[in-house]
Design an enzyme around this catalytic site. Structure first.
Site, short mmCIF file in Angstrom:
data_model
loop_
_atom_site.label_atom_id
_atom_site.label_comp_id
_atom_site.label_asym_id
_atom_site.label_seq_id
_atom_site.Cartn_x
_atom_site.Cartn_y
_atom_site.Cartn_z
N GLY A 35 0.82 -1.20 0.00
CA GLY A 35 0.00 0.00 0.00
C GLY A 35 0.85 1.25 0.00
O GLY A 35 1.95 1.26 0.58
N SER B 267 15.21 10.80 -1.05
CA SER B 267 16.37 10.67 -0.17
C SER B 267 17.34 9.59 -0.66
O SER B 267 18.56 9.78 -0.65
CB SER B 267 15.91 10.35 1.25
N ARG C 31 0.69 -5.29 -6.49
CA ARG C 31 0.86 -6.64 -5.93
C ARG C 31 1.46 -7.52 -7.02
O ARG C 31 1.13 -7.37 -8.19
CB ARG C 31 -0.49 -7.22 -5.49
N ASP D 266 5.41 -5.32 5.85
CA ASP D 266 5.99 -6.64 6.14
C ASP D 266 5.91 -7.60 4.95
O ASP D 266 6.79 -8.43 4.76
CB ASP D 266 5.37 -7.26 7.40
N THR E 174 4.02 2.40 5.84
CA THR E 174 2.64 1.98 6.03
C THR E 174 1.99 2.88 7.06
O THR E 174 2.61 3.16 8.10
CB THR E 174 2.52 0.50 6.49
N ASP F 199 -0.33 2.23 9.07
CA ASP F 199 -0.81 1.52 10.26
C ASP F 199 0.17 1.53 11.43
O ASP F 199 -0.20 1.22 12.56
CB ASP F 199 -1.15 0.06 9.93
N ASP G 29 2.45 -0.55 12.14
CA ASP G 29 2.38 -1.88 12.74
C ASP G 29 3.61 -2.73 12.46
O ASP G 29 3.53 -3.96 12.41
CB ASP G 29 1.12 -2.61 12.23
N ARG H 209 -6.26 -2.74 10.45
CA ARG H 209 -6.82 -4.09 10.41
C ARG H 209 -6.32 -4.93 11.58
O ARG H 209 -7.07 -5.68 12.19
CB ARG H 209 -6.44 -4.75 9.07
N LYS I 134 -23.54 14.80 28.21
CA LYS I 134 -23.01 14.91 26.85
C LYS I 134 -24.14 14.75 25.84
O LYS I 134 -24.88 13.75 25.88
CB LYS I 134 -21.94 13.84 26.61
N ARG J 14 -24.91 7.59 13.61
CA ARG J 14 -24.43 7.70 12.23
C ARG J 14 -23.06 7.03 12.13
O ARG J 14 -22.31 6.96 13.10
CB ARG J 14 -24.31 9.16 11.80
#
Length: 328
Positions: free
Chosen positions: A15, A26, A76, A107, A130, A132, A134, A176, A218, A252
């Protein structure tokens, strides 16, 4: 003794994420600084198999530091998962005189690089890209900071509508397998609840929390949900459940989706990409291979690719505590 590196190939895979272009820039300019050549490999490993290469010099990366996405494109590659595909890729690299690879991705991209190295002893260094965040071995991946700022900006806008209409909004963000974006953006945007894969809040506790929010005065609430959270099958079923059990709430759903992956990278991501690109090329020149460059305690470090792939990035437990206190 490691072979002399005269030409480095750079690719982006998996991604896209803001900061990838700054990292490409760079890598290209660090190669020029050290008087070695650089070749851009288009469409990741698929481009390696098809020989989709382009020589890149310092001027070819003008005015890309501020652009999201990746000028080298990403794709991919099913073919690269086969020995035949990797053999073809290796032949193309040798034909082009490329001595080493810088792989910018996650990864899955690093796994491909590790396998390729094991088969052909071809030097590979990874740069984590990435949103994420992660990947083990770095506190920040390219694009994560930009994505956080995008998410917070979106939630701020959603809150205006939530407050105007006394509504409860479920805002789904990317993540995810990891809740870094949801947790940090949720705190930054003042969310009432944050649902992440690492913590099973449970439906009963969520309902209890929303009831307490209502009772405390609230009039509107924001719940930030990582897409991998396990509390419901999906965010829309969760909405239906809450409405069925708390009919006083007008619920919503807003799924932020791929807008989180786009946009001009933040200053932090631009600087991070610049630092990691320099370290990646200079590590190759020092004879290192099978490492990922990353940032820990504001120092650029190397982590073995195998550890980066197999290790698990941990959620900050202190941030969970802060989140609980802030939602009071």
């Amino acid at each position: 003794m490691s072979k002399t590196i005269k030409k480095v190939g750079v690719l982006t895979s998996g991604g896209d994420s803001p900061g990838m272009n700054a990292a490409i820039r760079s890598v290209v300019r660090t190669c020029a600084y050290h008087n070695i050549e650089c070749v851009g490999i288009y469409r990741g490993y698929q481009g390696m198999i098809e020989g989709d290469f382009k020589e890149m010099g310092p001027r070819s990366v003008n005015n890309i530091v501020n652009k999201g996405g990746t000028i080298l494109k990403s794709a991919r590659s099913v073919d690269f998962r086969t020995p035949e595909g990797r053999k073809k890729a290796h032949e193309n690299l040798l034909k082009a005189g490329i001595d080493a690879l810088v792989v910018i991705g996650g990864d899955g991209s690093f796994t491909g690089g590790l396998i390729f190295n094991s088969e052909y002893n071809f030097p590979v260094i990874g740069i984590p890209g990435t949103i994420d965040n992660d990947i083990y071995g770095t506190s920040f991946t390219l694009g994560y900071d930009t994505a956080l700022n995008t998410v917070v900006d979106c939630i701020d806008k959603i809150r205006d509508t939530a407050s105007s209409h006394n509504r409860l909004f479920f805002v789904e963000v990317m993540g995810r397998d990891a809740g870094h974006i949801a947790l940090n953006a949720g705190i930054g945007a003042g969310a009432e609840e944050i649902l992440i894969p690492e913590e099973d809040l449970g439906l009963d506790r969520l309902l209890d929390s929303l009831q307490k929010s209502k009772a405390s005065g609230k009039s509107s609430s924001i719940v930030v949900i990582a897409e991998g959270d396990k509390i419901g099958k999906n965010v829309f079923e969760l909405k239906d459940y809450v409405e069925a059990n708390l009919p006083e709430y007008d619920v919503r759903v807003s799924v932020l989706g791929h807008m989180q992956r786009g946009g001009s990278p933040s200053c932090f991501d631009r600087v991070l990409a610049s630092r990691l690109g320099v370290k990646a090329v200079e590590s190759l020149l020092e004879g290192k291979s099978n490492y990922m460059v990353g940032l820990k305690e504001d120092k650029v470090i190397l982590t073995p690719l195998e550890q980066a792939i197999k290790g698990k990035s941990e959620i900050d437990r202190e941030l969970l505590r802060v989140s609980d206190i802030m939602s009071t």
